[in-house]
Scaffold this motif. Structure first.
Motif, mmCIF file in Angstrom:
data_model
loop_
_atom_site.group_PDB
_atom_site.id
_atom_site.type_symbol
_atom_site.label_atom_id
_atom_site.label_comp_id
_atom_site.label_asym_id
_atom_site.label_seq_id
_atom_site.Cartn_x
_atom_site.Cartn_y
_atom_site.Cartn_z
ATOM 1 N N ALA A 84 0.690 -1.313 0.188
ATOM 2 C CA ALA A 84 -0.007 0.082 0.133
ATOM 3 C C ALA A 84 0.867 1.413 0.007
ATOM 4 O O ALA A 84 0.473 2.358 -0.626
ATOM 5 N N LEU A 85 2.076 1.256 0.696
ATOM 6 C CA LEU A 85 2.960 2.349 0.597
ATOM 7 C C LEU A 85 3.299 2.595 -0.602
ATOM 8 O O LEU A 85 3.220 3.834 -0.987
ATOM 9 N N MET A 86 3.641 1.544 -1.291
ATOM 10 C CA MET A 86 4.199 1.748 -2.779
ATOM 11 C C MET A 86 3.163 2.411 -3.757
ATOM 12 O O MET A 86 3.767 3.240 -4.561
ATOM 13 N N ILE A 87 2.278 1.773 -3.506
ATOM 14 C CA ILE A 87 0.956 2.195 -4.350
ATOM 15 C C ILE A 87 0.598 3.610 -3.909
ATOM 16 O O ILE A 87 0.413 4.522 -4.979
ATOM 17 N N ALA A 88 0.557 4.054 -2.973
ATOM 18 C CA ALA A 88 0.394 5.492 -2.419
ATOM 19 C C ALA A 88 1.450 6.346 -2.892
ATOM 20 O O ALA A 88 1.194 7.542 -3.377
ATOM 21 N N ALA A 99 9.974 6.798 -12.513
ATOM 22 C CA ALA A 99 11.268 6.457 -12.515
ATOM 23 C C ALA A 99 12.349 7.195 -11.760
ATOM 24 O O ALA A 99 13.363 6.602 -11.555
ATOM 25 N N ALA A 100 12.035 8.147 -11.422
ATOM 26 C CA ALA A 100 13.162 9.239 -10.669
ATOM 27 C C ALA A 100 12.768 9.145 -9.400
ATOM 28 O O ALA A 100 13.396 10.015 -8.779
ATOM 29 N N THR A 101 11.823 8.487 -8.797
ATOM 30 C CA THR A 101 11.387 8.454 -7.565
ATOM 31 C C THR A 101 12.119 7.254 -6.563
ATOM 32 O O THR A 101 12.220 6.137 -7.051
ATOM 33 N N ASP A 102 12.602 7.489 -5.545
ATOM 34 C CA ASP A 102 13.365 6.464 -4.776
ATOM 35 C C ASP A 102 12.575 5.827 -3.690
ATOM 36 O O ASP A 102 12.361 6.598 -2.670
ATOM 37 N N ALA A 103 11.849 4.857 -4.007
ATOM 38 C CA ALA A 103 10.939 4.136 -3.039
ATOM 39 C C ALA A 103 11.797 3.837 -1.934
ATOM 40 O O ALA A 103 11.054 3.933 -0.684
ATOM 41 N N PHE A 104 13.052 3.406 -2.002
ATOM 42 C CA PHE A 104 13.609 2.971 -0.812
ATOM 43 C C PHE A 104 13.883 3.983 0.293
ATOM 44 O O PHE A 104 14.178 3.618 1.494
ATOM 45 N N ALA A 105 14.166 5.356 -0.322
ATOM 46 C CA ALA A 105 14.299 6.417 0.412
ATOM 47 C C ALA A 105 13.221 6.668 1.557
ATOM 48 O O ALA A 105 13.359 7.071 2.732
ATOM 49 N N SER A 121 12.716 -6.219 4.348
ATOM 50 C CA SER A 121 13.726 -5.114 3.678
ATOM 51 C C SER A 121 14.095 -5.546 2.216
ATOM 52 O O SER A 121 13.751 -4.687 1.654
ATOM 53 N N ASN A 122 14.609 -6.629 2.116
ATOM 54 C CA ASN A 122 14.770 -7.126 0.965
ATOM 55 C C ASN A 122 13.574 -7.324 -0.046
ATOM 56 O O ASN A 122 13.552 -7.104 -1.066
ATOM 57 N N GLY A 123 12.509 -7.520 0.520
ATOM 58 C CA GLY A 123 11.193 -7.754 0.044
ATOM 59 C C GLY A 123 10.849 -6.176 -0.614
ATOM 60 O O GLY A 123 10.492 -6.217 -1.729
ATOM 61 N N VAL A 124 10.723 -5.458 0.081
ATOM 62 C CA VAL A 124 10.677 -3.883 -0.030
ATOM 63 C C VAL A 124 11.542 -3.422 -1.222
ATOM 64 O O VAL A 124 11.233 -2.700 -2.252
ATOM 65 N N ALA A 128 10.625 -2.251 -4.983
ATOM 66 C CA ALA A 128 11.059 -0.872 -5.323
ATOM 67 C C ALA A 128 11.670 -1.191 -6.939
ATOM 68 O O ALA A 128 11.608 -0.305 -7.989
ATOM 69 N N ASP A 129 12.531 -2.265 -6.863
ATOM 70 C CA ASP A 129 13.090 -2.397 -7.978
ATOM 71 C C ASP A 129 12.313 -2.792 -9.327
ATOM 72 O O ASP A 129 12.590 -2.251 -10.258
ATOM 73 N N ARG A 130 11.316 -3.516 -9.047
ATOM 74 C CA ARG A 130 10.511 -3.893 -9.865
ATOM 75 C C ARG A 130 9.615 -2.790 -10.539
ATOM 76 O O ARG A 130 9.417 -2.505 -11.645
ATOM 77 N N ILE A 131 9.155 -2.009 -9.627
ATOM 78 C CA ILE A 131 8.693 -0.777 -9.869
ATOM 79 C C ILE A 131 9.026 0.251 -10.717
ATOM 80 O O ILE A 131 8.690 0.830 -11.912
ATOM 81 N N HIS A 132 10.447 0.421 -10.369
ATOM 82 C CA HIS A 132 11.499 1.311 -11.070
ATOM 83 C C HIS A 132 11.629 0.667 -12.600
ATOM 84 O O HIS A 132 11.699 1.576 -13.559
ATOM 85 N N ARG A 133 11.818 -0.496 -12.673
ATOM 86 C CA ARG A 133 12.156 -1.095 -13.984
ATOM 87 C C ARG A 133 10.907 -0.987 -15.027
ATOM 88 O O ARG A 133 10.905 -0.609 -16.159
ATOM 89 N N ASP A 134 9.539 -0.964 -14.522
ATOM 90 C CA ASP A 134 8.335 -1.005 -15.181
ATOM 91 C C ASP A 134 8.246 0.711 -15.496
ATOM 92 O O ASP A 134 7.858 0.775 -16.680
ATOM 93 N N ALA A 135 8.485 1.404 -14.505
ATOM 94 C CA ALA A 135 8.496 2.690 -14.804
ATOM 95 C C ALA A 135 9.487 3.307 -15.852
ATOM 96 O O ALA A 135 9.091 3.915 -16.877
#
Length: 143
Positions: A84-88, A99-105, A121-124, A128-135
């Motif tokens: 939900a955090l990632m979606i928000a 693509a320019a957003t750092d989700a891990f930050a 943490s590894n799952g997050v 984040a990596d999956r979302i970045h690649r798709d973006a």
């Protein structure tokens, strides 16, 4: 419905107790719409998560600018809250902005790394990596 990411960050800052923060994460996960069978397709499964996590990113091209649309789910309550955090954070952004957003930050800013297991943490990071690649892929398709 999920609150905006800025509201979630403010809420986290207001909540001092980590048990309450965990409850808040779980509530965020409960605010996600119910997942349909199509979301649970193998192609949406995020690799590298200990829990099962599914993310579906698409681009809504109906407006003046293309915008990401995200759906997600997990079989674990806290992880569903992390979804939900990632979606928000990403839903509604342009692919370039995403693509320019750092989700891990965000994960670090909320102090989650200090209070969740290394596996989570590894799952997050995997999410984040999956979302970045798709973006990045969607941004490249924009031209």
């Amino acid at each position: 419905m999920l609150p905006p990411i800025d509201t979630i960050v403010e809420d986290f800052a207001f909540i001092d107790d980590w048990e309450e923060r965990y409850r808040y994460l779980i509530e965020l996960g409960r605010a996600l719409p119910p997942a349909d069978a199509a979301l649970h397709a193998e192609s949406n499964k995020v690799q590298g998560c200990a829990s099962q996590v599914w993310l579906d990113l698409d681009v809504d091209r109906s407006g003046p600018e293309p915008r990401l649309r995200m759906r997600g789910d997990s079989d674990a309550h806290i992880v569903r809250g992390l979804v939900a955090l990632m979606i928000a954070l990403f839903d509604g952004k342009t692919p370039r902005d995403a693509a320019a957003t750092d989700a891990f930050a965000l994960y670090t800013k909320l102090g989650l790394g200090e209070h969740l297991t290394p596996q989570r943490s590894n799952g997050v990071r995997a999410m984040a990596d999956r979302i970045h690649r798709d973006a990045v892929r969607f941004a490249g398709a924009q031209g």
